[in-house]
Design an enzyme around this catalytic site. Structure first.
Site, PDB file in Angstrom:
ATOM      1  N   THR A  87     -21.326  34.934  11.319  1.00 57.66           N
ATOM      2  CA  THR A  87     -20.306  36.183  11.457  1.00 57.66           C
ATOM      3  C   THR A  87     -19.223  36.309  10.878  1.00 57.66           C
ATOM      4  O   THR A  87     -18.238  37.001  11.401  1.00 57.66           O
ATOM      5  CB  THR A  87     -20.614  36.773  12.835  1.00 57.66           C
ATOM      6  OG1 THR A  87     -19.576  36.047  13.603  1.00 57.66           O
ATOM      7  CG2 THR A  87     -21.841  36.860  13.645  1.00 57.66           C
ATOM      8  N   GLU A 115     -29.575  28.876  11.172  1.00 56.36           N
ATOM      9  CA  GLU A 115     -29.680  29.670  12.611  1.00 56.36           C
ATOM     10  C   GLU A 115     -31.181  30.272  12.337  1.00 56.36           C
ATOM     11  O   GLU A 115     -31.936  30.533  13.547  1.00 56.36           O
ATOM     12  CB  GLU A 115     -28.871  30.688  12.778  1.00 56.36           C
ATOM     13  CG  GLU A 115     -29.158  32.015  12.122  1.00 56.36           C
ATOM     14  CD  GLU A 115     -28.218  31.903  10.617  1.00 56.36           C
ATOM     15  OE1 GLU A 115     -28.061  33.058   9.883  1.00 56.36           O
ATOM     16  OE2 GLU A 115     -27.884  30.711  10.233  1.00 56.36           O
ATOM     17  N   THR A 146     -24.075  41.107   6.123  1.00 51.15           N
ATOM     18  CA  THR A 146     -23.408  41.683   5.053  1.00 51.15           C
ATOM     19  C   THR A 146     -24.373  42.257   3.949  1.00 51.15           C
ATOM     20  O   THR A 146     -24.110  43.494   3.501  1.00 51.15           O
ATOM     21  CB  THR A 146     -22.605  40.442   4.487  1.00 51.15           C
ATOM     22  OG1 THR A 146     -21.417  40.211   5.316  1.00 51.15           O
ATOM     23  CG2 THR A 146     -22.443  40.656   2.807  1.00 51.15           C
ATOM     24  N   CYS A 166     -27.496  28.734   6.859  1.00 53.87           N
ATOM     25  CA  CYS A 166     -26.412  28.651   7.865  1.00 53.87           C
ATOM     26  C   CYS A 166     -27.173  28.008   9.207  1.00 53.87           C
ATOM     27  O   CYS A 166     -26.552  27.998  10.225  1.00 53.87           O
ATOM     28  CB  CYS A 166     -25.677  29.897   8.178  1.00 53.87           C
ATOM     29  SG  CYS A 166     -25.133  30.797   6.891  1.00 53.87           S
ATOM     30  N   ASN A 185     -32.195  27.695   7.282  1.00 53.94           N
ATOM     31  CA  ASN A 185     -31.828  28.523   6.147  1.00 53.94           C
ATOM     32  C   ASN A 185     -30.430  28.175   5.685  1.00 53.94           C
ATOM     33  O   ASN A 185     -30.069  27.103   5.975  1.00 53.94           O
ATOM     34  CB  ASN A 185     -31.584  30.290   6.556  1.00 53.94           C
ATOM     35  CG  ASN A 185     -30.735  30.360   7.667  1.00 53.94           C
ATOM     36  OD1 ASN A 185     -30.632  29.403   8.550  1.00 53.94           O
ATOM     37  ND2 ASN A 185     -29.725  31.503   7.490  1.00 53.94           N
TER      38      ASN A 185
END
Length: 948
Positions: A761, A579, A347, A577, A575
């Site tokens: 995503t 990953e 994004t 999220c 982070n």
């Protein structure tokens, strides 16, 4: 009871009184009258009189009921309606029915339904001359002028939108559209009317999602072309096939003039790029994807969009190619990848590529040091990084705990929690220009003396000054703690100012230092510490995770011992999220640049198209590597770190769609094997691409001494974790010839310190119209919420299979609504389809862990792994997260439990989308059923930025 009530409820198209608002009612003949809530109250009162008799007329009970129901109906109709809306008579009557049913007034509702049916029959039987003549409709243009309503063009646009779509017809869209037209309708409302009409049909035929998107395109084309021309301009899709090339230079010029596009883009060979645009790819969007782009991504001036989809993709491609030698050729190569949906950038890259402030990176990781200046610098850095769409992970472990001594003031510390509150409020204040809420995740190691207060941060009870309702939180768990839990031993909590070495230690070195500090505490050499039972703390961690969705469980040693960059630093957190696993320190802010391969686009019934996937990965890695050099860095520590290490995170999406194409159930050994096979190929091609870039551009600065330089690839690094953790249970088999690649990595080097990470995503998969990341299907039919509104989502693959077996009909749609998108309870569905299309809460979560473990062996970073539990319990949670640790996962993400109240059982007609104010609640025929647990975090909650 007779077929019609003795006293008929008044129809809403009777004379009405003016409201203070501008809401209006469309009569059945197309005329417009003011909306009067009082008329709804009259209709409801007469309905009660019809059932309960004249004695109910003066009843205080009936009066109160009617007053409450009227408020409910009006609220449902006017929701999200600040400027006033128009409602069709039938929509109002639908809401009255729903209000009666929701209120439990079933006899009254039945009478009302029967009356409506009788009146419909009477109207149908009336001779044409007896009906009120429909007025000749006009529309109100942008200048406020009344002009004839062009029904011929409306029919042309709808016909074009439906063309070549199986199962889609023009007439249902036109019938519903005409029903909502009225004299004086605005051009904006006229553009929305067919979109709304088409969207109501998606639940019965998924291809209407494409028709809806094409109708939205017509609205967008009018908006964009009119802006550029300075006058009203309309164009069909067929006309844009010729017009895109002429539009593109004007678009670039307008964007530069508005200071929204980097002037450097106008110095490309613009005619060459314009000729490369593929207008037909506009037709590949589904409605949810295009509406998301329209709301949040396309460039606009004061709300007026002037960026069309193919221009958007070319703008991003040009922004990523701006420093290439043959930048036009590379821009076209990048554009082809994006516009085909084979790969999608993250994004921030889509937001900002090709703009004057190209902050293209996705994630930033920081370490907060233990002094006041550092703490508030970290808060400032958060604000600067979040301003341009960065997601943040903060390592707060170094900050001293509650009760620790402060030498400068000779006082005692309040601990880390008050500063987390400041960071939480900063994330809310900096909302990226309204595009999305600022997002941050705080990490704390399990030995920190404030860990128990940290666990409570997301609770809705207690002192609100010590709560962070908007910040994500995560536990950074060392292996030693998990071993103490397994052995049911004690655990000691420390303040980091007295044991500063623990922060940077992992594996055996951590164990030795930690046990030495425990001996020091016993000897009275440490002032602030506390002893707890390890399993008690573990249970509390899992309890808070279930009750609040936080803190997430992430594993320090797996992240560090398998990190390629252990020679230059320590991974102190993940982070936003979970990953990204990159080194941070006082002088380095880790940065990661993300993008995702659409796995579904590279898989057919025969398997993975290796050649296609290889081409995609090579180009994608080049795009991601370019981000490092092009990026606009808001703080110097981020720039220094990114240029030194050049990490990127190539991930994937569409995993569930790929399984459907291969006819594999998620809960199967075959699906686990496919997770292994597909990730091995992605890993191989990604590493190969980074070596190719190193050969062309040079290796990254800190390559020497890395695991890469020693020929230790991600699959090999498992051995390092196994040595430190003998209980590790991780598959280490391989299919490809890795030895030649190892030798090439050692000889040539790598361009990027880290290459792979699987992000959630949620938004970019919507754009591409595929399943999110590595997620199992949430439901087969549901209403999805995100920052663009509410949208009907139906599993198109399932619908195709049900059609092939003659099972797709109105009853199946109704059953899917009743059972929350699950096939399991529907007897007539064959078992093979139930297994293939099992939803997230029907898949035992251990299958998710097993598949993730097979992926993790190939990934040099981590993956955003949501875990779903339909019947969570303390034992089930304990077993699941211990399994995740034993299988070598580096991180986990959200724990999702089924919601306390199930999905709305309404007909999805009229309920979905930002443009529609009406969102009915439960369908009358579907009483709510109890479910076992509250939901930790709503799926794609528009207020939960981590899901976006």
């Amino acid at each position: 009871m007779s077929s019609s009530p003795a006293v008929r409820p008044a129809e809403p198209d009777a004379p009405v009184q003016l409201m203070a608002t501008r809401n209006q009612v469309i009569r059945r003949n197309g005329a417009l009258t003011p909306f009067d809530p009082g008329k709804i109250a009259v209709a409801l009162t007469k309905a009660f009189l019809a059932v309960e008799g004249a004695g109910a007329a003066g009843s205080a009970r009936v009066h109160d009921i009617v007053e409450g129901l009227t408020d409910d109906v009006v609220a449902g109709l006017t929701r999200r309606s600040e400027a006033g809306r128009t409602f069709h008579i039938e929509d109002i009557q639908d809401q009255v029915e729903l209000a009666l049913m929701r209120g439990g007034h079933h006899k009254v509702a039945r009478a009302y339904v029967l009356y409506r049916e009788e009146r419909a029959r009477e109207r149908a039987a009336e001779p044409p001359g007896a009906r009120a003549a429909a007025p000749r409709l006009t529309m109100t243009d942008e200048g406020g002028n009344r002009v004839p309503l062009d029904l011929e063009r409306l029919e042309l646009v709808v016909d074009e939108a439906c063309r070549d779509l199986e199962g889609v017809a023009c007439e249902p869209i036109l019938v519903e559209t005409r029903r909502n037209l009225y004299d004086g309708i605005t051009t904006g409302e006229l553009a929305e009317a067919p979109i709304l009409a088409a969207r109501t049909l998606i639940e019965r035929e998924p291809n209407y999602a494409f028709a809806s998107a094409r109708l939205l395109l017509d609205k967008l084309r009018r908006e964009a072309l009119s802006f550029l021309e300075g006058r009203r301009v309309e164009a069909t899709q067929a006309q844009m096939a010729e017009g895109y090339a002429g539009y593109f230079p004007a678009y670039l010029e307008a964007g530069v003039r508005a200071e929204l596009i980097d002037p450097e883009l106008s110095r490309f060979d613009v005619p060459r790029l314009a000729a490369a645009l593929r207008p037909e790819r506009d037709l590949a969007f589904q409605y949810l994807g295009l509406q998301t782009l329209y709301d949040r991504y396309f460039l606009h001036v004061e709300g007026t969009r002037f960026e069309l989809p193919q221009a958007f993709f070319m703008r991003v491609a040009m922004g990523l190619a701006v420093r290439e030698i043959d930048r036009e050729a590379r821009a076209i190569e990048f554009y082809e990848l994006l516009s085909s949906f084979d790969f999608m950038c993250s994004t921030p890259t889509l937001f900002n590529a090709g703009t004057p402030r190209p902050q293209l990176s996705s994630c930033f990781l920081t370490t907060v040091c233990d002094d006041l200046g550092s703490i508030f610098k970290a808060v400032r850095d958060n604000a600067m990084l979040a301003k341009y769409s960065g997601g943040l992970g903060n390592d707060w472990t170094p900050v001293r705990g509650l009760g620790a001594h402060i030498k400068g003031t000779n006082g005692k510390s309040q601990g880390v929690v008050p500063f987390l509150k400041v960071a939480n409020d900063t994330a809310i204040a900096v909302n990226q220009g309204g595009k999305r809420k600022g997002a941050v995740c705080a990490y704390l190691e399990t030995w920190h003396v404030d860990i128990e207060e940290f666990l409570d941060l997301r609770k809705n009870t207690g002192d609100d000054r010590r709560r962070t309702h908007d910040m994500n939180t995560a536990n950074w768990v060392p292996d030693l703690f998990m071993e103490r839990v397994t052995a049911d031993e004690g655990w000691t909590l420390f303040s980091p100012d007295e044991v500063p070495d623990l922060h940077d230690l992992t594996g055996a070195a951590f164990r030795d230092a930690y046990e030495a500090h425990e001996r020091r505490a016993e000897a009275g050499e440490i002032r602030v510490f506390r002893k707890v039972r390890a399993v008690d703390l573990w249970r509390r961690m899992l309890t808070m995770l279930f009750e609040t969705g936080h803190p997430w469980i992430t594993f320090k040693d797996a992240c560090n011992l398998r990190s390629p960059q252990g020679h230059v630093g320590v991974v102190h957190s993940s982070n936003l999220c979970t990953e990204i696993t990159l080194n941070t320190s006082a002088g380095e802010v880790a940065v990661c640049n993300l993008g995702s391969v659409n796995l579904a686009a590279h898989v057919s019934g025969e398997g993975i198209d290796r050649e296609h996937l290889s081409r995609t990965v090579r180009t994608a890695m080049r795009m991601l590597d370019n981000v490092v050099d092009i990026n606009f860095y808001t703080i110097p520590e981020a720039r220094a770190s990114n240029l030194r290490h050049r990490p990127v995170g190539l991930g994937l999406m569409g995993f569930q769609d790929a399984l459907h194409a291969l006819r594999l159930a998620y809960a199967s050994d075959e699906a686990v094997a496919f997770a292994d096979e597909s990730m091995e190929i992605v890993s191989y091609e990604t590493i190969q691409a980074s070596v190719d870039l190193a050969e062309e551009r040079g290796r990254y600065q800190s390559f020497e001494g890395s695991l890469w330089s020693q020929g230790i690839l991600p699959i090999d690094s498992i051995g390092r974790l196994q040595e430190a953790r003998p209980s590790l249970e991780m598959d280490r088999s391989a299919r490809l010839d890795w030895e030649a690649l190892r030798a090439r990595v050692r000889r040539v080097g790598m361009r990027n310190s880290n290459c792979m990470a699987i992000a959630p995503t949620a938004t970019i998969s919507n754009i591409c119209g595929v399943s999110q990341s590595i997620e199992p299907a949430y439901q087969n039919l549901y209403v999805k919420s995100n920052m663009s509104g509410d949208f009907t989502v139906v599993n198109a693959a399932l619908v195709r299979d049900l059609k092939d077996r003659g099972l797709w009909d109105e009853v199946m749609v109704s059953d899917l609504k009743y059972y929350d998108g699950s096939l399991g309870p529907i007897d007539r569905v064959p078992d093979d389809l139930k297994a293939l299309y099992a939803t997230a809460f029907e898949v035992d979560p251990s299958w998710l862990v097993e598949a993730a473990s097979r992926r993790q062996k190939w990934i040099d970073q981590a993956q955003s792994l949501n875990l779903y539990m339909s019947k969570p319990s303390g034992r089930a949670l304990d077993e699941l997260y211990r399994l995740a640790w034993r299988r070598g996962l580096k991180t986990t993400y959200y724990l999702r439990a089924q919601s306390a109240s199930h999905v709305e059982k309404s007909t999805l007609k009229g309920t979905d989308g930002k443009l529609n104010a009406v969102r009915p609640a439960a369908e009358p025929a579907a009483p709510a059923r109890p479910v076992p647990a509250p939901q930790a975090c709503a799926i794609d909650d528009p207020e939960c930025e981590a899901c976006q």
